[in-house]
Design a protein around this motif. Sequence first.
Motif, short mmCIF file in Angstrom:
data_model
loop_
_atom_site.label_atom_id
_atom_site.label_comp_id
_atom_site.label_asym_id
_atom_site.label_seq_id
_atom_site.Cartn_x
_atom_site.Cartn_y
_atom_site.Cartn_z
N HIS A 188 3.27 4.94 19.05
CA HIS A 188 2.85 4.14 17.89
C HIS A 188 1.32 4.23 17.74
CE1 HIS A 188 2.11 0.52 15.45
NE2 HIS A 188 1.34 0.06 16.42
N PHE B 75 -6.56 -7.09 13.95
CA PHE B 75 -5.37 -7.17 14.80
C PHE B 75 -5.22 -5.96 15.72
CE2 PHE B 75 -2.84 -4.00 12.65
CZ PHE B 75 -3.47 -3.89 11.43
N ARG C 214 4.85 2.74 12.10
CA ARG C 214 5.62 1.51 11.96
C ARG C 214 6.96 1.60 12.67
NH1 ARG C 214 4.88 0.58 5.73
NH2 ARG C 214 2.64 0.35 5.70
N HIS D 279 -0.54 -9.41 16.94
CA HIS D 279 -0.82 -8.13 16.30
C HIS D 279 0.07 -7.94 15.07
CE1 HIS D 279 -1.59 -3.73 16.38
NE2 HIS D 279 -0.28 -3.53 16.37
N GLY E 288 -3.47 -5.20 19.57
CA GLY E 288 -2.59 -4.07 19.89
C GLY E 288 -3.15 -3.28 21.07
N ILE E 289 -4.46 -3.08 21.09
CA ILE E 289 -5.07 -2.32 22.19
C ILE E 289 -4.89 -3.08 23.51
CG2 ILE E 289 -7.29 -1.53 23.13
CD1 ILE E 289 -8.12 -0.94 20.20
N ARG F 268 2.62 -7.13 3.19
CA ARG F 268 4.03 -6.74 3.12
C ARG F 268 4.69 -7.39 1.90
NH1 ARG F 268 6.46 -4.89 7.39
NH2 ARG F 268 4.62 -3.61 7.29
N VAL G 62 -1.11 5.80 14.76
CA VAL G 62 -2.11 4.94 14.11
C VAL G 62 -3.50 5.59 14.24
CG1 VAL G 62 -3.31 2.74 14.30
CG2 VAL G 62 -0.84 2.80 14.42
N GLY H 97 6.21 1.34 16.35
CA GLY H 97 5.72 -0.02 16.65
C GLY H 97 6.88 -1.00 16.66
N ALA I 98 0.48 -6.51 10.52
CA ALA I 98 1.54 -5.82 9.81
C ALA I 98 2.09 -6.62 8.63
CB ALA I 98 2.64 -5.46 10.78
N ARG J 180 0.85 -1.19 0.00
CA ARG J 180 0.00 0.00 0.00
C ARG J 180 0.88 1.23 0.00
NH1 ARG J 180 -2.80 -0.09 5.18
NH2 ARG J 180 -1.87 -2.05 5.72
#
Length: 352
Positions: free
Chosen positions: A101, A137, A54, A185, A141-142, A194, A105, A57, A190, A44
């Motif tokens: 991070h 995901f 990123r 996550h 993370g939360i 990729r 986001v 993170g 992520a 992307r």
Amino acid sequence: MSVKYVPVQWNRAKWGYDAALMVGIVVFLWIFLYVAPDALNHERPINPPIRNARAFGACAFVMLTIILCIGPLARLDARFLGLLYNRRHFGVMTAAVALTHAYFVLGWYFAFFQGASRWETVLFANTSYAQILGFPFEALGIFALICLLILAATSHDFWLKFLTAPVWKAVHFLIYPAYAAVVGHVALGAFQSRDNDTMALIFSAGALVVVALHLAAAMKERGRDPVADGVDWVAVCAASEIAEGRARIAILPSGDRVAVFRHEGQLSAISNACAHQNGPLGEGRILDCLVTCPWHGFQYDVRTGRSPAPFTEKVPTYNLRVDGGRVLVDPRANPPGTPADPVPVPQQEAMP
Ligand code: HEM
Ligand code: FES
């Protein structure tokens, strides 16, 4: 050290430690953002908030990985004991980096989803909760971020005293579910689109190292598990295996750990758990009969389990005997601060 909680004071070593950590974080982010930006490649198109997200993170992930490696490394090899120092500051900084991070986001999410419900979009923009691939995901993370923030917020000595050491320690085990959530996550989110495997390799290698080190440390401790000897006494090791000024740690049938020290040709045993934050006393060194806890420096006389005056901390002591060169410990702890007679190391067992 006293009956009230006493915060561990700032000193030059702490300022130096924190400065080194800050430099490490800045260098990591700089390399990530400017020296090796290809590591950030993504199918992307990438925009500045996501680029920053990123970098922070990845930095938080690496910091968390290092924190989790320090414990088993110190158990595997005494040369790593110095790394135990100030891990709380490392943890608090990790939470701050992870929060940054999330900040980037969320900025990115909010740019897309205007209006009152924009917080909800983080959790409900994708609702494929029932499937693994495509799982939102962000929820992991939360969860991880909440855990890290709880750990950072309760890291102060006040909370240790307020919650009591066992509860505080149990709360701090949250670091493991948090790390598992971060791995999920990263793996679920992520990596999805990729086109560059560098980061995937770094993250996978980090998680594997954490697991491998924990397994290796557990196996080493299992190898040292005491063998029951008779009804009451528990065998620790041969007297000659304990180096002067150091200890061997044994696990008792109750699950408690005892640290058996050798000092000036005599053996003494105290609980391995420091009264401050359950630090591993058996990994400390003895000077003048006082063992210094490797975590924050509280000291105890190994013959009495008491901190030197004017401090009042106490840990349980244990009775020992030596039989045929083997050190045996009575698994029934003496009340904290009870003097226990040191046992001489047999002459033929004296270290060269
Ligand atoms: C509120 C909590 C969090 C949210 C909403 C969140 C969201 C995200 C999103 C959307 C991405 C993908 C960015 C992209 O490449 O397009 C991402 C990546 C990532 N997140 Fe989080 N995250 C959170 C917490 C955390 C925490 C606590 C950690 C680590 C301690 C973490 C570590 C990472 C890592 C390592 C990546 C991959 C970075 C890369 O691709 O190089 N996240 N996160
Ligand atoms: S755990 Fe803090 S000094 Fe021992």
